[in-house]
Design a protein around this motif. Structure first.
Motif, PDB file in Angstrom:
ATOM      1  N   LEU A 141       0.828  -1.197   0.000  1.00  0.00           N
ATOM      2  CA  LEU A 141       0.000   0.000   0.000  1.00  0.00           C
ATOM      3  C   LEU A 141       0.864   1.249   0.000  1.00  0.00           C
ATOM      4  O   LEU A 141       1.909   1.306   0.650  1.00  0.00           O
ATOM      5  CB  LEU A 141      -0.922   0.042   1.224  1.00  0.00           C
ATOM      6  CG  LEU A 141      -1.991  -1.033   1.356  1.00  0.00           C
ATOM      7  CD1 LEU A 141      -2.836  -0.769   2.602  1.00  0.00           C
ATOM      8  CD2 LEU A 141      -2.870  -1.113   0.123  1.00  0.00           C
ATOM      9  N   SER A 142       0.405   2.248  -0.739  1.00  0.00           N
ATOM     10  CA  SER A 142       0.998   3.570  -0.718  1.00  0.00           C
ATOM     11  C   SER A 142       0.017   4.486  -0.003  1.00  0.00           C
ATOM     12  O   SER A 142      -1.075   4.753  -0.505  1.00  0.00           O
ATOM     13  CB  SER A 142       1.253   4.065  -2.151  1.00  0.00           C
ATOM     14  OG  SER A 142       1.668   5.419  -2.144  1.00  0.00           O
ATOM     15  N   CYS A 143       0.384   4.957   1.180  1.00  0.00           N
ATOM     16  CA  CYS A 143      -0.505   5.772   2.008  1.00  0.00           C
ATOM     17  C   CYS A 143       0.002   7.212   2.034  1.00  0.00           C
ATOM     18  O   CYS A 143       1.210   7.452   2.067  1.00  0.00           O
ATOM     19  CB  CYS A 143      -0.590   5.222   3.422  1.00  0.00           C
ATOM     20  SG  CYS A 143      -1.165   3.502   3.514  1.00  0.00           S
ATOM     21  N   ALA A 144      -0.916   8.159   2.053  1.00  0.00           N
ATOM     22  CA  ALA A 144      -0.525   9.566   2.030  1.00  0.00           C
ATOM     23  C   ALA A 144      -1.643  10.434   2.567  1.00  0.00           C
ATOM     24  O   ALA A 144      -2.810  10.028   2.626  1.00  0.00           O
ATOM     25  CB  ALA A 144      -0.150   9.998   0.605  1.00  0.00           C
ATOM     26  N   TYR A 232      -1.237  11.273  12.176  1.00  0.00           N
ATOM     27  CA  TYR A 232      -1.473  11.395  10.736  1.00  0.00           C
ATOM     28  C   TYR A 232      -2.741  10.642  10.347  1.00  0.00           C
ATOM     29  O   TYR A 232      -3.036   9.574  10.887  1.00  0.00           O
ATOM     30  CB  TYR A 232      -0.296  10.809   9.942  1.00  0.00           C
ATOM     31  CG  TYR A 232       1.032  11.467  10.202  1.00  0.00           C
ATOM     32  CD1 TYR A 232       1.436  12.591   9.491  1.00  0.00           C
ATOM     33  CD2 TYR A 232       1.896  10.949  11.169  1.00  0.00           C
ATOM     34  CE1 TYR A 232       2.671  13.183   9.731  1.00  0.00           C
ATOM     35  CE2 TYR A 232       3.126  11.536  11.413  1.00  0.00           C
ATOM     36  CZ  TYR A 232       3.511  12.655  10.696  1.00  0.00           C
ATOM     37  OH  TYR A 232       4.719  13.247  10.943  1.00  0.00           O
ATOM     38  N   ALA A 233      -3.456  11.201   9.399  1.00  0.00           N
ATOM     39  CA  ALA A 233      -4.629  10.536   8.835  1.00  0.00           C
ATOM     40  C   ALA A 233      -4.600  10.717   7.331  1.00  0.00           C
ATOM     41  O   ALA A 233      -4.177  11.764   6.823  1.00  0.00           O
ATOM     42  CB  ALA A 233      -5.920  11.121   9.411  1.00  0.00           C
ATOM     43  N   GLY A 234      -5.013   9.685   6.593  1.00  0.00           N
ATOM     44  CA  GLY A 234      -4.988   9.790   5.141  1.00  0.00           C
ATOM     45  C   GLY A 234      -5.606   8.588   4.472  1.00  0.00           C
ATOM     46  O   GLY A 234      -6.343   7.818   5.097  1.00  0.00           O
ATOM     47  N   CYS A 235      -5.289   8.412   3.193  1.00  0.00           N
ATOM     48  CA  CYS A 235      -5.839   7.329   2.381  1.00  0.00           C
ATOM     49  C   CYS A 235      -4.702   6.485   1.807  1.00  0.00           C
ATOM     50  O   CYS A 235      -3.567   6.936   1.702  1.00  0.00           O
ATOM     51  CB  CYS A 235      -6.673   7.908   1.219  1.00  0.00           C
ATOM     52  SG  CYS A 235      -8.071   8.922   1.740  1.00  0.00           S
ATOM     53  N   CYS A 236      -5.054   5.245   1.425  1.00  0.00           N
ATOM     54  CA  CYS A 236      -4.063   4.329   0.852  1.00  0.00           C
ATOM     55  C   CYS A 236      -4.582   3.750  -0.459  1.00  0.00           C
ATOM     56  O   CYS A 236      -5.776   3.487  -0.598  1.00  0.00           O
ATOM     57  CB  CYS A 236      -3.747   3.187   1.811  1.00  0.00           C
ATOM     58  SG  CYS A 236      -3.147   3.693   3.430  1.00  0.00           S
ATOM     59  N   ASN A 237      -3.650   3.540  -1.364  1.00  0.00           N
ATOM     60  CA  ASN A 237      -3.940   2.890  -2.628  1.00  0.00           C
ATOM     61  C   ASN A 237      -2.939   1.757  -2.815  1.00  0.00           C
ATOM     62  O   ASN A 237      -1.874   1.752  -2.205  1.00  0.00           O
ATOM     63  CB  ASN A 237      -3.811   3.898  -3.780  1.00  0.00           C
ATOM     64  CG  ASN A 237      -4.264   3.309  -5.106  1.00  0.00           C
ATOM     65  OD1 ASN A 237      -4.958   2.312  -5.144  1.00  0.00           O
ATOM     66  ND2 ASN A 237      -3.867   3.956  -6.187  1.00  0.00           N
ATOM     67  N   THR A 238      -3.294   0.791  -3.647  1.00  0.00           N
ATOM     68  CA  THR A 238      -2.371  -0.294  -3.939  1.00  0.00           C
ATOM     69  C   THR A 238      -1.099   0.263  -4.572  1.00  0.00           C
ATOM     70  O   THR A 238      -1.165   1.023  -5.541  1.00  0.00           O
ATOM     71  CB  THR A 238      -3.017  -1.308  -4.884  1.00  0.00           C
ATOM     72  OG1 THR A 238      -4.217  -1.801  -4.283  1.00  0.00           O
ATOM     73  CG2 THR A 238      -2.083  -2.476  -5.145  1.00  0.00           C
TER      74      THR A 238
END
Length: 245
Positions: A141-144, A232-238
């Motif tokens: 996962l790539s989270c940002a 930190y809070a954010g979203c993740c994508n494959t």
């Protein structure tokens, strides 16, 4: 004399109305052009044939890589997010379902492509179970997150949480633990390499996470807390599964 004053007054009013009309017309056009730029597609330029354009997890040339784009790639989709770093503008893009930042010096508008509806990532089949071995999560996962920008790869046992506000932080990760009550939620125990501070990472599959700055809907949301430090809070994508970037 009275006639001249009436004519002058009429011309003054006409010119004022004309200028106001032009201003009212120009603002929507400028807004439309900006919105079109955010939805634009791009192609790679100024990259040698034996090289690639690296995608970074945050808009910084020294940030971790999340993917690489071939020098002849086209139809690269922009999310609408940009950031100025030094003399360059960085643009967040999506290429082959991987989201990352690239230096816009190496991009130009791809006029052959048309911008479609807001992009939504097609979720994979429901993922359940726990991880084991050297993997941290069930898929890389790539989270940002944004304001300020931060990013992190959930892939191997060692990673870097790269924040433009707090700088890079090396973290050692343990395999994810699935919640027995909710099959789409996981906890990851971790510690910082410097100071050995506890880090807690929560990942949850919602298929509706929004970063608040683009039209992309991400499959995962994440929350990261560092003992005595930032949250930190954010979203993740494959992330790219090649392991090369």
């Amino acid at each position: 004399m009275m006639m001249r004053r009436q004519i002058a007054g009429f011309l003054t009013g006409f010119l004022f109305a004309l200028c106001a009309g032009l201003t009212a017309f120009t603002v929507p056009v400028a807004q439309a052009a900006e919105a079109d730029e955010q939805k634009a597609h791009f192609r790679v330029v100024r990259v040698e044939s034996d090289d690639v354009l690296n995608m970074r997890i945050v808009p910084d040339p020294y940030a971790a890589k999340v993917g690489a784009i071939p020098p002849d790639a086209r139809g690269i989709e922009a999310t609408g997010r940009t950031a100025k770093r030094g003399d360059y503008i960085w643009r967040e893009i999506m290429y082959r379902d991987v989201t990352g930042w690239v230096n816009s010096h190496f991009l130009v508008r791809d006029r052959a492509q048309t911008a479609g509806a807001p992009r939504q990532i097609t979720p994979d089949p429901e993922i359940t179970g726990s991880t084991s071995g050297t993997s941290v999560f069930l898929e890389p996962l790539s989270c940002a997150g944004t304001e300020p920008f931060w990013g992190m790869l959930l892939k191997g046992r060692e990673t870097v949480l790269d924040s433009l506000a707090d700088g890079p932080l090396k973290i050692d990760l343990s395999p994810a633990r699935q919640s027995p009550q909710m099959s789409t939620a996981w906890a990851i125990d971790a510690r910082t390499e410097a100071g050995n501070k506890p880090v807690s990472i929560i990942v949850r599959r919602t298929n509706q996470c929004s970063d608040g700055m683009s039209d992309i809907i991400f499959p995962y949301e994440t929350f990261i807390t560092i003992s005595g430090g930032p949250f930190y809070a954010g979203c993740c994508n494959t992330a790219s599964g090649s392991g090369k970037n």
